[in-house]
Design a protein around this motif. Structure first.
Motif, PDB file in Angstrom:
ATOM      1  N   ILE A  29      37.768  39.033  14.659  1.00 23.00           N
ATOM      2  CA  ILE A  29      37.506  39.131  16.100  1.00 23.00           C
ATOM      3  C   ILE A  29      36.142  38.513  16.398  1.00 23.00           C
ATOM      4  CG2 ILE A  29      36.601  41.483  15.727  1.00 23.00           C
ATOM      5  CD1 ILE A  29      37.560  42.202  18.530  1.00 23.00           C
ATOM      6  N   ASP A  30      36.052  37.792  17.500  1.00 24.30           N
ATOM      7  CA  ASP A  30      34.748  37.324  17.961  1.00 24.30           C
ATOM      8  C   ASP A  30      34.688  37.555  19.467  1.00 24.30           C
ATOM      9  OD1 ASP A  30      32.226  36.276  17.226  1.00 24.30           O
ATOM     10  OD2 ASP A  30      32.734  34.359  18.146  1.00 24.30           O
ATOM     11  N   GLN A  31      33.508  37.912  19.949  1.00 28.79           N
ATOM     12  CA  GLN A  31      33.355  38.298  21.360  1.00 28.79           C
ATOM     13  C   GLN A  31      32.037  37.766  21.905  1.00 28.79           C
ATOM     14  OE1 GLN A  31      33.744  42.503  22.008  1.00 28.79           O
ATOM     15  NE2 GLN A  31      33.280  42.375  24.184  1.00 28.79           N
ATOM     16  N   LYS A  32      32.069  37.357  23.167  1.00 27.79           N
ATOM     17  CA  LYS A  32      30.846  36.843  23.797  1.00 27.79           C
ATOM     18  C   LYS A  32      30.869  37.191  25.281  1.00 27.79           C
ATOM     19  CE  LYS A  32      28.120  32.580  23.803  1.00 27.79           C
ATOM     20  NZ  LYS A  32      28.088  31.158  23.411  1.00 27.79           N
ATOM     21  N   GLU A  33      29.748  37.686  25.793  1.00 28.31           N
ATOM     22  CA  GLU A  33      29.644  38.023  27.216  1.00 28.31           C
ATOM     23  C   GLU A  33      29.410  36.762  28.053  1.00 28.31           C
ATOM     24  OE1 GLU A  33      26.978  41.200  28.266  1.00 28.31           O
ATOM     25  OE2 GLU A  33      28.114  42.679  27.103  1.00 28.31           O
ATOM     26  N   HIS A  34      29.761  36.831  29.333  1.00 23.32           N
ATOM     27  CA  HIS A  34      29.404  35.757  30.263  1.00 23.32           C
ATOM     28  C   HIS A  34      28.639  36.381  31.426  1.00 23.32           C
ATOM     29  CE1 HIS A  34      33.452  37.155  31.540  1.00 23.32           C
ATOM     30  NE2 HIS A  34      32.874  37.160  32.725  1.00 23.32           N
ATOM     31  N   GLN A  35      28.023  35.527  32.198  1.00 24.49           N
ATOM     32  CA  GLN A  35      27.119  35.972  33.262  1.00 24.49           C
ATOM     33  C   GLN A  35      27.885  36.594  34.435  1.00 24.49           C
ATOM     34  OE1 GLN A  35      25.106  32.616  34.939  1.00 24.49           O
ATOM     35  NE2 GLN A  35      23.705  33.847  36.147  1.00 24.49           N
ATOM     36  N   GLN A  36      27.313  37.682  34.981  1.00 26.67           N
ATOM     37  CA  GLN A  36      27.829  38.276  36.219  1.00 26.67           C
ATOM     38  C   GLN A  36      26.917  37.786  37.356  1.00 26.67           C
ATOM     39  OE1 GLN A  36      30.674  40.380  35.943  1.00 26.67           O
ATOM     40  NE2 GLN A  36      30.527  39.661  33.824  1.00 26.67           N
ATOM     41  N   ILE A  37      27.516  37.194  38.380  1.00 30.53           N
ATOM     42  CA  ILE A  37      26.726  36.587  39.464  1.00 30.53           C
ATOM     43  C   ILE A  37      26.930  37.416  40.739  1.00 30.53           C
ATOM     44  CG2 ILE A  37      26.379  34.448  40.806  1.00 30.53           C
ATOM     45  CD1 ILE A  37      27.845  33.031  38.327  1.00 30.53           C
ATOM     46  N   TYR A  38      25.820  37.892  41.309  1.00 26.45           N
ATOM     47  CA  TYR A  38      25.883  38.742  42.516  1.00 26.45           C
ATOM     48  C   TYR A  38      25.102  38.071  43.651  1.00 26.45           C
ATOM     49  CZ  TYR A  38      27.028  42.202  38.893  1.00 26.45           C
ATOM     50  OH  TYR A  38      27.579  42.866  37.819  1.00 26.45           O
ATOM     51  N   PRO A  39      25.704  37.107  44.376  1.00 28.21           N
ATOM     52  CA  PRO A  39      24.945  36.374  45.396  1.00 28.21           C
ATOM     53  C   PRO A  39      24.504  37.239  46.569  1.00 28.21           C
ATOM     54  CG  PRO A  39      27.075  35.328  44.938  1.00 28.21           C
ATOM     55  CD  PRO A  39      27.092  36.668  44.290  1.00 28.21           C
ATOM     56  N   ARG A  40      25.299  38.270  46.909  1.00 28.12           N
ATOM     57  CA  ARG A  40      24.987  39.184  48.022  1.00 28.12           C
ATOM     58  C   ARG A  40      25.571  40.553  47.691  1.00 28.12           C
ATOM     59  NH1 ARG A  40      27.146  36.063  53.463  1.00 28.12           N
ATOM     60  NH2 ARG A  40      26.350  33.990  52.944  1.00 28.12           N
ATOM     61  N   PRO A  41      25.142  41.612  48.385  1.00 27.50           N
ATOM     62  CA  PRO A  41      25.781  42.912  48.140  1.00 27.50           C
ATOM     63  C   PRO A  41      27.297  42.819  48.347  1.00 27.50           C
ATOM     64  CG  PRO A  41      23.829  43.184  49.502  1.00 27.50           C
ATOM     65  CD  PRO A  41      24.053  41.706  49.376  1.00 27.50           C
ATOM     66  N   GLY A  42      28.052  43.339  47.396  1.00 30.72           N
ATOM     67  CA  GLY A  42      29.516  43.321  47.504  1.00 30.72           C
ATOM     68  C   GLY A  42      30.174  42.047  46.997  1.00 30.72           C
ATOM     69  N   TRP A  43      29.369  41.000  46.702  1.00 38.99           N
ATOM     70  CA  TRP A  43      29.929  39.753  46.183  1.00 38.99           C
ATOM     71  C   TRP A  43      29.764  39.722  44.664  1.00 38.99           C
ATOM     72  CZ3 TRP A  43      29.285  34.696  49.441  1.00 38.99           C
ATOM     73  CH2 TRP A  43      29.565  34.951  50.790  1.00 38.99           C
ATOM     74  N   GLU A  45      30.783  37.115  41.330  1.00 37.00           N
ATOM     75  CA  GLU A  45      31.341  35.817  40.928  1.00 37.00           C
ATOM     76  C   GLU A  45      31.155  35.579  39.434  1.00 37.00           C
ATOM     77  OE1 GLU A  45      30.110  33.723  45.223  1.00 37.00           O
ATOM     78  OE2 GLU A  45      29.337  32.852  43.362  1.00 37.00           O
ATOM     79  N   HIS A  46      32.007  34.691  38.894  1.00 37.62           N
ATOM     80  CA  HIS A  46      31.852  34.175  37.532  1.00 37.62           C
ATOM     81  C   HIS A  46      31.879  32.650  37.591  1.00 37.62           C
ATOM     82  CE1 HIS A  46      33.879  38.072  35.841  1.00 37.62           C
ATOM     83  NE2 HIS A  46      32.597  38.249  36.069  1.00 37.62           N
ATOM     84  N   ASP A  47      31.302  32.022  36.578  1.00 36.83           N
ATOM     85  CA  ASP A  47      31.357  30.559  36.465  1.00 36.83           C
ATOM     86  C   ASP A  47      32.543  30.206  35.564  1.00 36.83           C
ATOM     87  OD1 ASP A  47      31.123  27.926  35.764  1.00 36.83           O
ATOM     88  OD2 ASP A  47      28.996  28.016  35.208  1.00 36.83           O
ATOM     89  N   PRO A  48      33.609  29.608  36.123  1.00 34.06           N
ATOM     90  CA  PRO A  48      34.807  29.323  35.326  1.00 34.06           C
ATOM     91  C   PRO A  48      34.530  28.373  34.152  1.00 34.06           C
ATOM     92  CG  PRO A  48      35.237  28.991  37.679  1.00 34.06           C
ATOM     93  CD  PRO A  48      33.767  29.165  37.529  1.00 34.06           C
ATOM     94  N   LEU A  49      33.591  27.429  34.348  1.00 31.23           N
ATOM     95  CA  LEU A  49      33.274  26.485  33.264  1.00 31.23           C
ATOM     96  C   LEU A  49      32.564  27.207  32.120  1.00 31.23           C
ATOM     97  CD1 LEU A  49      32.153  23.419  35.405  1.00 31.23           C
ATOM     98  CD2 LEU A  49      34.310  23.672  34.149  1.00 31.23           C
ATOM     99  N   GLU A  50      31.725  28.191  32.461  1.00 33.70           N
ATOM    100  CA  GLU A  50      31.085  28.994  31.420  1.00 33.70           C
ATOM    101  C   GLU A  50      32.142  29.784  30.643  1.00 33.70           C
ATOM    102  OE1 GLU A  50      27.892  32.672  30.748  1.00 33.70           O
ATOM    103  OE2 GLU A  50      28.673  32.295  32.758  1.00 33.70           O
ATOM    104  N   ILE A  51      33.111  30.348  31.368  1.00 30.49           N
ATOM    105  CA  ILE A  51      34.160  31.134  30.695  1.00 30.49           C
ATOM    106  C   ILE A  51      34.997  30.244  29.773  1.00 30.49           C
ATOM    107  CG2 ILE A  51      36.353  32.358  31.131  1.00 30.49           C
ATOM    108  CD1 ILE A  51      34.878  33.847  33.405  1.00 30.49           C
ATOM    109  N   TRP A  52      35.291  29.021  30.190  1.00 34.05           N
ATOM    110  CA  TRP A  52      36.035  28.092  29.334  1.00 34.05           C
ATOM    111  C   TRP A  52      35.211  27.740  28.085  1.00 34.05           C
ATOM    112  CZ3 TRP A  52      39.846  26.453  26.912  1.00 34.05           C
ATOM    113  CH2 TRP A  52      40.029  25.132  26.462  1.00 34.05           C
ATOM    114  N   ALA A  53      33.898  27.545  28.260  1.00 30.43           N
ATOM    115  CA  ALA A  53      33.016  27.246  27.113  1.00 30.43           C
ATOM    116  C   ALA A  53      32.942  28.446  26.160  1.00 30.43           C
ATOM    117  CB  ALA A  53      31.622  26.873  27.610  1.00 30.43           C
ATOM    118  N   VAL A  54      32.797  29.645  26.727  1.00 27.60           N
ATOM    119  CA  VAL A  54      32.737  30.873  25.917  1.00 27.60           C
ATOM    120  C   VAL A  54      34.047  31.059  25.139  1.00 27.60           C
ATOM    121  CG1 VAL A  54      32.809  33.403  26.177  1.00 27.60           C
ATOM    122  CG2 VAL A  54      30.973  32.108  27.254  1.00 27.60           C
TER     123      VAL A  54
END
Length: 494
Positions: A29-43, A45-54
Motif C-alpha cells: 500500500i502507498d498513500q499520499k495526501e493532497h492539498q485542501q483549498i478553502y478560497p472562502r468560507p463554505g468553499w 476545492e481540490h486541484d485535479p492535476l495534483e490528484i492525477w500526479a499523486v
C-alpha cells in the motif's frame, strides 16, 4: 495467471494504491495526501492535476514496495470520493476550474432557486436525492455559469465532466466513462432507467455531450495507455461508500455497513428494488456487476466525522496527530456535559439543512480539552444513531449488528461508545480497507480473477467485536441531550 488485483482509492484527503492477493489480503500500500483549498468560507476545492500526479506517485510507490511486476496484476479497480466535480477540456485535458468538493456549499443559491418549484424533493422520485449542495449537478451548473467561456465551450462539445473516477479513468485509458454508483450521486441520473435524465439536464442547462457514458461497476472500461500500469485493464469502478458495501460482502438485502472516514456513510442493501425514503435518507445504487440487475441501497450520509478530529488537530492544535484523540478523550470519564455538533458544511442525513453551522453546547468552566476530544468522538456515534433510526423507519428492517470500516474503527473508545449508543454489536473485519477491497473485487470479477460472490464471502473474517454495555436509562438521557444540541445548529446562516 496473474496473482494480484490492485485498486486506486482516491479519497477526500489522500489517494492510495493497494495491491491485494486472491485472499483479499493487502500485499502493498502507498498513500499520499493532497492539498485542501478553502478560497472562502463554505468553499472546498481540490486541484485535479495534483490528484492525477499523486495517483501516479502512489502507484509507483506501492509497486516498488511490493517488488511485484505489473504483469502480475490482473486488473485495476477505481474507487473515489463521490460528487466532487471536475470539468476539463477534451482537447487539452486541462481542468477549466479546480475540482469542487462534495463538502462545498457554494451552490446553495442554485439549489434554493431550483426548490422554488416543487420543493427540496423536486427530483427525488427520479434520482432518489433531495436538492442539496452535496451533489454534482448544481456544481456543474455553477462552473458553466461562473467560469468565463465555459458554457460556450460546453455547448461546442469541448468540455467533459466527471467525478474523480471518470477523471482518473480518462487520464489512464482515454475513455470517458463512469459507473452507475457515481452517476447516481450527480442528481442527473434516473434511478429507474440508469441513464442521464433529459428533463433534469434541461432544467439545469447542462449539455448531455459533457457527461460520461454510464457503465456497470464491474466490466473492462479500457487498458492503461502508458506508465507503470501500461496495458493492464481498468475493470472496476464504484463510489467509495458503495465500494465499502461491496468490500464488506453485504450482498444480501438487509445487510449494512458504516464507513468512518472524513465523513460517515451508512449503506443498507435493499436488493433489486429502489426503496424511496421518507426519513431523510438517500436512495442510491449499491452496485451493478456486469449484465446482472442493479442492486440498490439506502444511504445515510454524515458530512463531518473524521474531519472533526483533523480540525481539532490543524485548527485548534489540541493534538499532534489524529490518532492522539483517543488518549486525550480517555483522560476524562465522560463528555463533561458538552455536545459538539460539527455542522461545518450544514447537516446531511437525516436533516438536509445547508444553513446549519457547528456548535458546542453545555460549556462550563469545568470543561477541559479532554471533554472536547470526547465530545468530538461521541458526535460521530450520535450522528450514526440518527441515520440508523432513519434506516429502520424506512426499511422496516431491525439491524442486528453493524459492520464497520474506515480509519476511525481502530479507535476502541469510539467503537465501544458506538455499540453502546446503538445497542447492537459493532464488528470490524480483518481487512479494514474495505473501500479499496470492494473496487478490487469488482475489477477481479470482471476479468475472472474471482469466480463469484461465494469466493468473496469466504475472504471476509471478523477481527474485533464490541458489545453494548450501557444501561438503557443512560443511553436515553445522553441521546436526548444530543437531539437537543442538534436543534441549536438550525438556520444559523441567514
Amino acid at each position: 495467471m496473474p496473482k494480484y488485483v490492485a485498486a486506486i482509492d482516491q479519497g477526500t484527503t489522500s489517494t492510495r494504491f493497494i495491491i491485494f492477493d486472491h485472499g483479499g489480503n493487502i500485499i502493498a500500500i502507498d498513500q499520499k495526501e493532497h492539498q485542501q483549498i478553502y478560497p472562502r468560507p463554505g468553499w472546498v476545492e481540490h486541484d485535479p492535476l495534483e490528484i492525477w500526479a499523486v495517483t501516479r506517485d502512489v502507484v509507483a510507490g506501492a509497486l516498488s514496495k511490493s517488488g511485484i511486476a505489473p504483469s502480475e496484476i490482473a486488473a485495476i479497480g477505481i474507487t473515489n470520493q463521490r460528487e466532487t466535480t471536475v470539468v476539463w477540456e477534451k482537447s487539452t485535458g486541462r481542468p477549466v476550474y479546480n475540482a469542487i468538493v462534495w463538502q462545498d456549499t457554494r451552490t446553495d443559491e442554485i439549489c434554493n432557486e431550483l426548490a422554488k418549484q416543487g420543493g427540496q424533493d423536486r427530483f427525488r422520485a427520479k434520482t432518489g436525492l433531495p436538492l442539496a449542495t452535496y451533489f454534482s449537478g448544481p456544481k456543474i451548473k455553477w462552473i458553466l455559469d461562473n467560469v468565463e467561456g465555459a458554457r460556450a465551450k460546453a455547448e461546442q462539445g469541448d468540455l467533459l465532466f466527471g467525478t474523480m473516477d471518470t477523471w482518473l479513468i480518462w487520464n489512464l485509458t482515454g475513455e470517458h466513462v463512469t459507473d452507475v454508483t457515481n452517476a447516481s450521486r450527480t442528481l442527473l441520473m434516473n434511478l429507474h432507467t440508469l441513464d442521464w435524465d433529459d428533463e433534469i439536464l434541461g432544467i439545469l442547462d447542462i449539455p448531455r455531450a459533457m457527461l460520461p457514458k454510464i457503465k456497470s461497476s464491474s466490466e473492462v472500461y479500457g487498458a492503461v495507455r502508458s506508465g507503470d500500469l501500461k496495458s493492464i485493464p481498468v475493470a472496476g469502478d464504484l463510489g467509495d461508500q458503495q465500494a465499502a458495501l461491496f468490500g464488506q460482502t453485504c450482498f444480501e438485502p438487509g445487510e449494512a455497513k458504516n464507513t468512518y472516514g472524513t465523513g460517515c456513510f451508512m449503506l443498507l442493501n435493499t436488493g433489486e428494488k429502489a426503496v424511496p425514503s421518507s426519513a431523510g435518507l438517500l436512495t442510491t445504487l449499491g452496485y451493478k456487476i456486469g449484465s446482472q440487475p442493479a442492486v440498490y441501497a439506502l444511504e445515510g450520509s454524515i458530512a463531518i466525522t473524521g474531519a472533526l478530529v483533523q480540525w481539532l488537530r490543524d485548527n485548534l492544535g489540541l493534538i499532534e496527530k489524529s490518532s492522539d484523540i483517543e488518549a486525550l478523550a480517555r483522560t476524562v470519564e465522560d463528555n463533561g456535559g458538552i455536545y459538539f455538533v460539527p455542522a461545518f458544511s450544514g447537516l446531511f442525513a437525516p436533516y438536509w439543512k445547508s444553513n446549519a453551522r457547528g456548535v458546542i453546547v453545555g460549556m462550563t468552566r469545568y470543561v477541559n480539552k479532554g471533554h472536547l476530544a470526547r465530545a468530538a468522538l461521541e458526535a460521530t456515534a450520535y450522528q450514526t444513531r440518527e441515520v440508523l433510526d432513519a434506516m429502520e423507519a424506512d426499511s422496516g428492517v431491525k439491524l442486528t449488528a453493524l459492520k464497520v470500516d474506515g480509519g476511525m474503527v481502530f479507535n476502541e473508545l469510539l467503537m465501544q461508545f458506538q455499540a453502546d449508543v446503538l445497542n447492537v454489536p459493532v464488528i470490524r473485519p480483518r481487512v479494514a480497507e474495505t473501500t479499496a477491497l470492494g473496487a478490487a473485487y469488482a475489477a477481479g470479477l470482471a476479468v475472472g480473477f474471482w469466480k463469484d460472490y461465494d469466493e468473496l464471502r469466504a475472504n471476509w473474517a471478523k477481527d474485533r467485536e464490541w458489545r453494548p454495555s450501557m444501561d438503557a436509562g443512560t443511553r436515553k438521557k445522553l441521546y436526548s441531550g444530543w437531539k437537543k444540541a442538534v436543534t441549536r445548529t438550525f438556520d444559523w446562516v441567514e
